[in-house]
Design a protein around this motif. Sequence first.
Motif, PDB file in Angstrom:
ATOM      1  N   MET A 167       0.983  -1.050   0.033  1.00 47.81           N
ATOM      2  CA  MET A 167       0.067   0.116   0.098  1.00 47.81           C
ATOM      3  C   MET A 167       0.881   1.402  -0.099  1.00 47.81           C
ATOM      4  O   MET A 167       1.810   1.257   0.677  1.00 47.81           O
ATOM      5  CB  MET A 167      -0.963  -0.051   1.247  1.00 47.81           C
ATOM      6  CG  MET A 167      -1.828   1.065   1.124  1.00 47.81           C
ATOM      7  SD  MET A 167      -3.005   0.926   2.591  1.00 47.81           S
ATOM      8  CE  MET A 167      -1.924   1.364   3.926  1.00 47.81           C
ATOM      9  N   GLN A 168       0.648   2.124  -0.764  1.00 50.83           N
ATOM     10  CA  GLN A 168       1.173   3.577  -0.749  1.00 50.83           C
ATOM     11  C   GLN A 168       0.280   4.649  -0.542  1.00 50.83           C
ATOM     12  O   GLN A 168      -1.149   4.348  -0.425  1.00 50.83           O
ATOM     13  CB  GLN A 168       1.807   3.580  -2.241  1.00 50.83           C
ATOM     14  CG  GLN A 168       3.022   2.542  -2.335  1.00 50.83           C
ATOM     15  CD  GLN A 168       3.441   2.696  -3.938  1.00 50.83           C
ATOM     16  OE1 GLN A 168       2.959   2.000  -4.798  1.00 50.83           O
ATOM     17  NE2 GLN A 168       4.461   3.589  -4.262  1.00 50.83           N
ATOM     18  N   SER A 190      -3.606   0.932  -3.444  1.00 47.24           N
ATOM     19  CA  SER A 190      -2.804  -0.303  -3.867  1.00 47.24           C
ATOM     20  C   SER A 190      -3.035  -0.955  -5.218  1.00 47.24           C
ATOM     21  O   SER A 190      -3.443  -0.295  -5.969  1.00 47.24           O
ATOM     22  CB  SER A 190      -3.270  -1.346  -3.042  1.00 47.24           C
ATOM     23  OG  SER A 190      -4.749  -1.517  -3.017  1.00 47.24           O
ATOM     24  N   THR A 191      -1.981  -1.765  -5.331  1.00 45.80           N
ATOM     25  CA  THR A 191      -2.156  -2.484  -6.863  1.00 45.80           C
ATOM     26  C   THR A 191      -2.561  -3.929  -6.877  1.00 45.80           C
ATOM     27  O   THR A 191      -1.865  -4.609  -6.115  1.00 45.80           O
ATOM     28  CB  THR A 191      -0.592  -2.045  -7.446  1.00 45.80           C
ATOM     29  OG1 THR A 191      -0.367  -0.580  -7.427  1.00 45.80           O
ATOM     30  CG2 THR A 191      -0.633  -2.741  -9.049  1.00 45.80           C
ATOM     31  N   ASP A 223     -10.032  -4.872   0.638  1.00 44.15           N
ATOM     32  CA  ASP A 223      -9.874  -6.091   0.600  1.00 44.15           C
ATOM     33  C   ASP A 223     -10.884  -7.089   0.119  1.00 44.15           C
ATOM     34  O   ASP A 223     -10.682  -8.285  -0.303  1.00 44.15           O
ATOM     35  CB  ASP A 223      -9.281  -6.845   2.154  1.00 44.15           C
ATOM     36  CG  ASP A 223      -9.952  -6.226   3.179  1.00 44.15           C
ATOM     37  OD1 ASP A 223     -10.873  -5.330   3.031  1.00 44.15           O
ATOM     38  OD2 ASP A 223     -10.030  -6.941   4.116  1.00 44.15           O
ATOM     39  N   HIS A 236      -8.106   3.785  -2.424  1.00 40.77           N
ATOM     40  CA  HIS A 236      -8.897   3.492  -1.203  1.00 40.77           C
ATOM     41  C   HIS A 236      -9.460   5.059  -0.875  1.00 40.77           C
ATOM     42  O   HIS A 236      -8.653   5.928  -0.183  1.00 40.77           O
ATOM     43  CB  HIS A 236      -7.641   3.286  -0.054  1.00 40.77           C
ATOM     44  CG  HIS A 236      -6.900   2.163  -0.285  1.00 40.77           C
ATOM     45  ND1 HIS A 236      -6.526   1.240   0.675  1.00 40.77           N
ATOM     46  CD2 HIS A 236      -6.645   1.556  -1.505  1.00 40.77           C
ATOM     47  CE1 HIS A 236      -6.069   0.137   0.243  1.00 40.77           C
ATOM     48  NE2 HIS A 236      -5.904   0.183  -1.069  1.00 40.77           N
ATOM     49  N   THR A 285      -8.453   1.940   5.381  1.00 42.01           N
ATOM     50  CA  THR A 285      -6.781   2.391   5.269  1.00 42.01           C
ATOM     51  C   THR A 285      -6.919   3.886   4.911  1.00 42.01           C
ATOM     52  O   THR A 285      -5.738   4.304   5.106  1.00 42.01           O
ATOM     53  CB  THR A 285      -6.657   1.445   3.854  1.00 42.01           C
ATOM     54  OG1 THR A 285      -7.742   1.508   2.958  1.00 42.01           O
ATOM     55  CG2 THR A 285      -6.320   0.080   4.399  1.00 42.01           C
TER      56      THR A 285
END
Length: 274
Positions: free
Chosen positions: A1-2, A15-16, A39, A57, A63
Amino acid sequence: MQTFRAADGTDLAFSTIGAAGSERPPVLLVPGGPCRGVDYLENLAGAGSDRPIVVLHPRGTPTSGGRSNGWWADADDLIALADHLGLERVDVIGHSAGTRLVLAAAAQSPDRLRRLALVTPAAAWLTDAAWDGDAIGGRRGDPAVIAALESLTGAQPVDQRQWDAARAVEAPAGYAHWTARERAHSTVGGWELEAVEAWFTGVPDDASARILAAPRIPTLVIGGDADILSGVAPVAAYADVLGAELRMIPDCGHYPWVEQPEAFRAELDGWLEG
C-alpha cells in the motif's frame, strides 16, 4: 500500500492488483460499499495479470481514514491519483457504489477519463427504472433472502451496532448462491455507518442531470442476472442512458469475481485489452 496527496492536502491510500511491474499504463479502480475496506475486492479473479490495476482507497475506508466530502466532491481524488501516477488520461473501473464517484469524475473531468468499466453498479438512482431485486431469480423462497429483503426495505440503521447487524442479515442478497465461499467473502471488508452517511452528503441536486449531459465516454457495464442488490432492470436502463455496452453474467450476484470468476475475467480482460 502507498499514499498520495489529494488536492486538499489529505493523504489517501492506494494499492495495486496484478502486474505491478508492467510497462503498460495502469487502470484505476474505485471500490464500492461505499467506503468498504478494499480487501473485499480480492484480486478480481486474477484480472490485471498483464496490466496493473491501481485501487483507490476512498476517504472513509479503514486504510485511508478521514471523512468523505460526498461522492461528487470525492471525484477529485480520482483525478489526483491519476496526477500522482503521471497519467493524463485513464481507464477506470468502478464497482457498486463506487460507480457514482466514477461517473462524477467523468462529468466533471471528461477529458481525463478515456474508458469506463462499471461493475454491478448501484443503478436505480440514475434512471426511472424501479428496483426489481425482490423479484429476481430462484432464491426468493430462501429464508435468508426473505430476511435480507425485509432488512433492505425496512427502517435504516441509526447506529453502528444496527448497521453491523443489518449488513450481516442483508449479506445473502449479494450473491446468487450462499455457499461457504459466499459466506466467507461477505465478512471481508468492514465499513462504518458514519463514513457511509458522509459519502451521500453535499451532492448537488442536479448531479444526475450533469452526468447524463456530460460527453459520452466509451463504457462497459457488467451486471449479474441474480444481483438482488442492484436489480436487473435498473442496470439495463442505466447502461442504456449512458450509451454503454451491457454484459449480463448468468447465475451471478453482486460480486462476479467471487461467483463467476472465469466469465468475469473474460469480460474484464477483454475490456482491459481495449
